[in-house]
Design a protein around this motif. Structure first.
Motif, PDB file in Angstrom:
ATOM      1  N   GLY A   1       0.774  -1.236   0.000  1.00 18.86           N
ATOM      2  CA  GLY A   1       0.000   0.000   0.000  1.00 18.86           C
ATOM      3  C   GLY A   1       0.802   1.280   0.000  1.00 18.86           C
ATOM      4  O   GLY A   1       0.259   2.362   0.273  1.00 18.86           O
ATOM      5  N   VAL A   2       2.096   1.233  -0.339  1.00 22.86           N
ATOM      6  CA  VAL A   2       2.994   2.389  -0.248  1.00 22.86           C
ATOM      7  C   VAL A   2       2.928   2.965   1.174  1.00 22.86           C
ATOM      8  O   VAL A   2       2.383   4.041   1.416  1.00 22.86           O
ATOM      9  CB  VAL A   2       2.684   3.466  -1.302  1.00 22.86           C
ATOM     10  CG1 VAL A   2       3.772   4.556  -1.267  1.00 22.86           C
ATOM     11  CG2 VAL A   2       2.610   2.875  -2.712  1.00 22.86           C
TER      12      VAL A   2
ATOM     13  N   THR B   1      -1.704   3.453 -13.706  1.00 29.97           N
ATOM     14  CA  THR B   1      -1.450   3.382 -12.276  1.00 29.97           C
ATOM     15  C   THR B   1      -1.782   1.951 -11.866  1.00 29.97           C
ATOM     16  O   THR B   1      -2.007   1.102 -12.724  1.00 29.97           O
ATOM     17  CB  THR B   1      -2.306   4.402 -11.496  1.00 29.97           C
ATOM     18  OG1 THR B   1      -3.684   4.210 -11.850  1.00 29.97           O
ATOM     19  CG2 THR B   1      -1.876   5.834 -11.827  1.00 29.97           C
ATOM     20  N   ARG B   2      -1.854   1.686 -10.556  1.00 28.60           N
ATOM     21  CA  ARG B   2      -2.069   0.304 -10.144  1.00 28.60           C
ATOM     22  C   ARG B   2      -2.801   0.256  -8.816  1.00 28.60           C
ATOM     23  O   ARG B   2      -2.457   1.017  -7.898  1.00 28.60           O
ATOM     24  CB  ARG B   2      -0.704  -0.393 -10.018  1.00 28.60           C
ATOM     25  CG  ARG B   2      -0.751  -1.890  -9.793  1.00 28.60           C
ATOM     26  CD  ARG B   2       0.598  -2.494 -10.143  1.00 28.60           C
ATOM     27  NE  ARG B   2       0.720  -3.864  -9.665  1.00 28.60           N
ATOM     28  CZ  ARG B   2       1.528  -4.253  -8.690  1.00 28.60           C
ATOM     29  NH1 ARG B   2       2.316  -3.379  -8.087  1.00 28.60           N
ATOM     30  NH2 ARG B   2       1.584  -5.515  -8.323  1.00 28.60           N
ATOM     31  N   PRO B   3      -3.816  -0.627  -8.692  1.00 23.43           N
ATOM     32  CA  PRO B   3      -4.488  -0.768  -7.401  1.00 23.43           C
ATOM     33  C   PRO B   3      -3.692  -1.672  -6.472  1.00 23.43           C
ATOM     34  O   PRO B   3      -3.198  -2.727  -6.879  1.00 23.43           O
ATOM     35  CB  PRO B   3      -5.830  -1.410  -7.778  1.00 23.43           C
ATOM     36  CG  PRO B   3      -5.527  -2.222  -9.004  1.00 23.43           C
ATOM     37  CD  PRO B   3      -4.442  -1.476  -9.734  1.00 23.43           C
ATOM     38  N   LEU B   4      -3.581  -1.256  -5.224  1.00 21.39           N
ATOM     39  CA  LEU B   4      -2.848  -2.019  -4.224  1.00 21.39           C
ATOM     40  C   LEU B   4      -3.737  -2.327  -3.026  1.00 21.39           C
ATOM     41  O   LEU B   4      -4.861  -1.826  -2.933  1.00 21.39           O
ATOM     42  CB  LEU B   4      -1.619  -1.237  -3.737  1.00 21.39           C
ATOM     43  CG  LEU B   4      -0.568  -0.846  -4.775  1.00 21.39           C
ATOM     44  CD1 LEU B   4       0.539  -0.037  -4.110  1.00 21.39           C
ATOM     45  CD2 LEU B   4       0.020  -2.071  -5.461  1.00 21.39           C
ATOM     46  N   ARG B   5      -3.214  -3.122  -2.104  1.00 20.18           N
ATOM     47  CA  ARG B   5      -3.913  -3.431  -0.859  1.00 20.18           C
ATOM     48  C   ARG B   5      -4.378  -2.145  -0.169  1.00 20.18           C
ATOM     49  O   ARG B   5      -3.733  -1.107  -0.237  1.00 20.18           O
ATOM     50  CB  ARG B   5      -2.968  -4.183   0.079  1.00 20.18           C
ATOM     51  CG  ARG B   5      -3.636  -4.666   1.370  1.00 20.18           C
ATOM     52  CD  ARG B   5      -2.676  -4.676   2.526  1.00 20.18           C
ATOM     53  NE  ARG B   5      -2.263  -3.364   2.920  1.00 20.18           N
ATOM     54  CZ  ARG B   5      -2.922  -2.569   3.754  1.00 20.18           C
ATOM     55  NH1 ARG B   5      -4.064  -2.961   4.289  1.00 20.18           N
ATOM     56  NH2 ARG B   5      -2.455  -1.376   4.049  1.00 20.18           N
ATOM     57  N   GLY B   6      -5.510  -2.266   0.504  1.00 20.36           N
ATOM     58  CA  GLY B   6      -6.014  -1.120   1.239  1.00 20.36           C
ATOM     59  C   GLY B   6      -6.737  -0.107   0.378  1.00 20.36           C
ATOM     60  O   GLY B   6      -6.857   1.056   0.765  1.00 20.36           O
ATOM     61  N   ASN B   7      -7.215  -0.563  -0.813  1.00 16.53           N
ATOM     62  CA  ASN B   7      -7.935   0.345  -1.722  1.00 16.53           C
ATOM     63  C   ASN B   7      -7.082   1.561  -2.054  1.00 16.53           C
ATOM     64  O   ASN B   7      -7.532   2.710  -2.002  1.00 16.53           O
ATOM     65  CB  ASN B   7      -9.271   0.778  -1.093  1.00 16.53           C
ATOM     66  CG  ASN B   7     -10.308   1.130  -2.154  1.00 16.53           C
ATOM     67  OD1 ASN B   7     -10.315   0.583  -3.254  1.00 16.53           O
ATOM     68  ND2 ASN B   7     -11.189   2.061  -1.814  1.00 16.53           N
ATOM     69  N   THR B   8      -5.836   1.266  -2.401  1.00 16.80           N
ATOM     70  CA  THR B   8      -4.837   2.310  -2.646  1.00 16.80           C
ATOM     71  C   THR B   8      -4.424   2.324  -4.113  1.00 16.80           C
ATOM     72  O   THR B   8      -4.265   1.272  -4.735  1.00 16.80           O
ATOM     73  CB  THR B   8      -3.599   2.071  -1.762  1.00 16.80           C
ATOM     74  OG1 THR B   8      -3.979   2.244  -0.387  1.00 16.80           O
ATOM     75  CG2 THR B   8      -2.472   3.025  -2.091  1.00 16.80           C
ATOM     76  N   VAL B   9      -4.242   3.517  -4.648  1.00 16.38           N
ATOM     77  CA  VAL B   9      -3.734   3.713  -6.010  1.00 16.38           C
ATOM     78  C   VAL B   9      -2.250   4.031  -5.920  1.00 16.38           C
ATOM     79  O   VAL B   9      -1.834   4.942  -5.192  1.00 16.38           O
ATOM     80  CB  VAL B   9      -4.478   4.849  -6.731  1.00 16.38           C
ATOM     81  CG1 VAL B   9      -3.857   5.113  -8.104  1.00 16.38           C
ATOM     82  CG2 VAL B   9      -5.963   4.508  -6.868  1.00 16.38           C
ATOM     83  N   GLN B  10      -1.444   3.259  -6.641  1.00 17.96           N
ATOM     84  CA  GLN B  10       0.017   3.417  -6.649  1.00 17.96           C
ATOM     85  C   GLN B  10       0.455   4.391  -7.728  1.00 17.96           C
ATOM     86  O   GLN B  10       0.002   4.322  -8.875  1.00 17.96           O
ATOM     87  CB  GLN B  10       0.686   2.071  -6.905  1.00 17.96           C
ATOM     88  CG  GLN B  10       2.191   2.145  -7.204  1.00 17.96           C
ATOM     89  CD  GLN B  10       2.704   0.878  -7.845  1.00 17.96           C
ATOM     90  OE1 GLN B  10       2.105  -0.190  -7.727  1.00 17.96           O
ATOM     91  NE2 GLN B  10       3.826   0.967  -8.536  1.00 17.96           N
ATOM     92  N   ILE B  11       1.401   5.272  -7.373  1.00 15.05           N
ATOM     93  CA  ILE B  11       2.070   6.156  -8.326  1.00 15.05           C
ATOM     94  C   ILE B  11       3.573   6.066  -8.081  1.00 15.05           C
ATOM     95  O   ILE B  11       4.041   6.354  -6.978  1.00 15.05           O
ATOM     96  CB  ILE B  11       1.589   7.617  -8.179  1.00 15.05           C
ATOM     97  CG1 ILE B  11       0.103   7.717  -8.556  1.00 15.05           C
ATOM     98  CG2 ILE B  11       2.431   8.553  -9.032  1.00 15.05           C
ATOM     99  CD1 ILE B  11      -0.494   9.086  -8.329  1.00 15.05           C
TER     100      ILE B  11
END
Length: 424
Positions: free
Chosen positions: A213-214, A386-396
């Motif tokens: 989740g960054v 971009t990319r979806p990650l754990r925790g409903n997070t968008v990665q940049i």
């Protein structure tokens, strides 16, 4: 309920990685070329690579310098193994270069084919170290909740993401593993006491959690892990597969956080993805017993055909040159500040719970009623990956060559998509 079996879908012969296949078949994008910070698909799209592939395209795509390095090396020697008494000159040169860059003093360098390989090596070497020391009970590897350490057997077993770890007949492929709190160092201390330091071989941690989740470290957390390890004779393995080679504005994130681990794993940014290469930096107290001039000196029984691959090593050496020539590490520091400012502007949106930035890594956590995967799909339609990650997070996490305007355009596109999602 119907007794009929659901239909089996068809698609390309290639089995996509980490994919719920019924959800992606028919929607897959095939990339056939790339340039700089952009990739181009067979259906005519030009997409800004807002994730640098899988966190790796640091110097940008299709750099002729790296293609030339591979071409020149293959014409002279594609590779030769490094088993036993044999070496190849480019692997030797790369290892010497890495030793000078390492935050660990006087390391030895184990080379292999990628990050998952590196984690397997580091965990095996940690256990081998304690077996050689005669402390045979020290076998447990601890890792953090939400951690990602690749998907080989050890990486799967120490994953802090349950969906990557379960489904193989037991909780873990390697049973002697456990998870610790990702942020609370006092909770980590309790877990260490409960398991018993005499049973723990190593703690593995990303400096900044990526796929989880960054997640930047809580203040003092990484320093606390290092203290716990030193006080309890536990090895500290720092997973720099994502953060190594500039992603935090330092060659290694260990420098940013003042860490001196026993083992450091690396991959991705060492070649910017132009060749599959990874490895482990090994501190002297780990490697020296294997180098003693004695008939009783043990052998670390690990190796791979492509370990120290000459062409991959040549590409890595030229990639390290580019980081210096193009002054990309100080540029990352500038981009970090810009990305933090731009993402902070999104926090006024009802759809945004939080934004996080550490180095040129950003995460946007969304409210439960806004689906991160739907947002990333909409961003593709606007020309941004971009990319979806754990925790409903968008990665940049774009390439280091990204311009200020491209950062602003990407965040503006996110704002546009979130505005439309909120209006639904």
């Amino acid at each position: 309920m119907s007794n009929e079996n659901p239909p089996v879908l068809t698609g390309p012969a290639l089995w996509s990685a980490q994919a719920h296949l019924p959800s992606v078949l028919g929607r897959q994008l095939t990339v056939d070329r790339a340039e700089g910070s952009y990739v181009f698909t067979t259906d005519g799209r030009r997409l800004f690579d807002g994730t640098a592939g899988l966190w790796h395209a640091n110097v940008g795509h299709s750099r002729p310098e790296l293609a030339d390095a591979a071409h020149e090396q293959m014409r002279r020697l594609e590779t030769y193994h490094i088993f036993g008494r044999y070496l190849n000159d480019r692997a030797v040169e790369l290892a010497e270069r890495l030793a000078t860059l390492s935050p660990v003093d006087d390391p030895k360098v184990i080379l292999n084919s990628g990050g998952s390989d590196a984690i397997d090596v580091a965990c095996k070497l940690a256990r081998r170290h304690w077996q050689r020391e005669g402390r045979t009970g020290k076998t447990v590897i601890l890792s953090r909740e939400f951690a990602y350490h690749g998907l080989h057997a050890y990486g799967t077993s120490i994953a802090g993401l349950d969906f990557n770890r379960v489904g193989y007949g037991t909780e873990s492929l390697v049973p002697e593993t456990a998870r610790v709190s990702p942020h609370d160092i006092e909770a980590v201390e309790r877990t260490v006491r409960d398991i018993g330091p005499e049973n723990i071989a190593a703690i593995v941690s990303e400096p900044i959690q990526g796929t989880g989740g960054v997640n930047p470290p809580a203040p003092g957390y990484l320093e606390g892990l290092q203290r716990i390890c030193r006080q309890n004779d536990i090895l500290l393995i720092v997973d720099e597969v994502i953060t190594g080679f500039g992603r935090t504005g330092h060659m290694f994130a260990c420098e940013r956080y003042g860490l001196r681990p026993d083992l450091i794993t690396f991959a991705k940014g060492i070649t910017s993805g132009y060749a599959p290469l990874g490895g482990v930096l090994v501190a002297p107290h780990i490697w020296q017993p294997f180098y003693r001039d004695s008939s009783d000196t043990p052998v670390f029984r690990h190796g791979a055909t492509y370990a120290g691959h000459a062409t991959a090593s040549a590409v890595a050496l030229r990639n390290l040159d580019l980081l210096e020539e193009d002054k990309l590490l100080p540029r990352v520091t500038e981009l970090e500040q810009l990305l933090a400012r731009e993402l902070n502007g999104l926090t006024a949106r009802a759809a945004v719970v939080e934004t996080r930035v550490a180095g040129f890594l950003g995460g946007i956590t969304l409210t439960d009623d806004i689906n991160a995967e739907a947002v990333t799909d909409e961003l593709v339609e606007l020309g941004f990956i971009t990319r979806p990650l754990r925790g409903n997070t968008v990665q940049i996490s774009p390439p280091f060559i990204t311009t200020d305007d491209e950062v602003r355009q990407l965040v503006a596109a996110v704002d546009t998509v979130l505005s439309a999602q909120e209006a639904k």
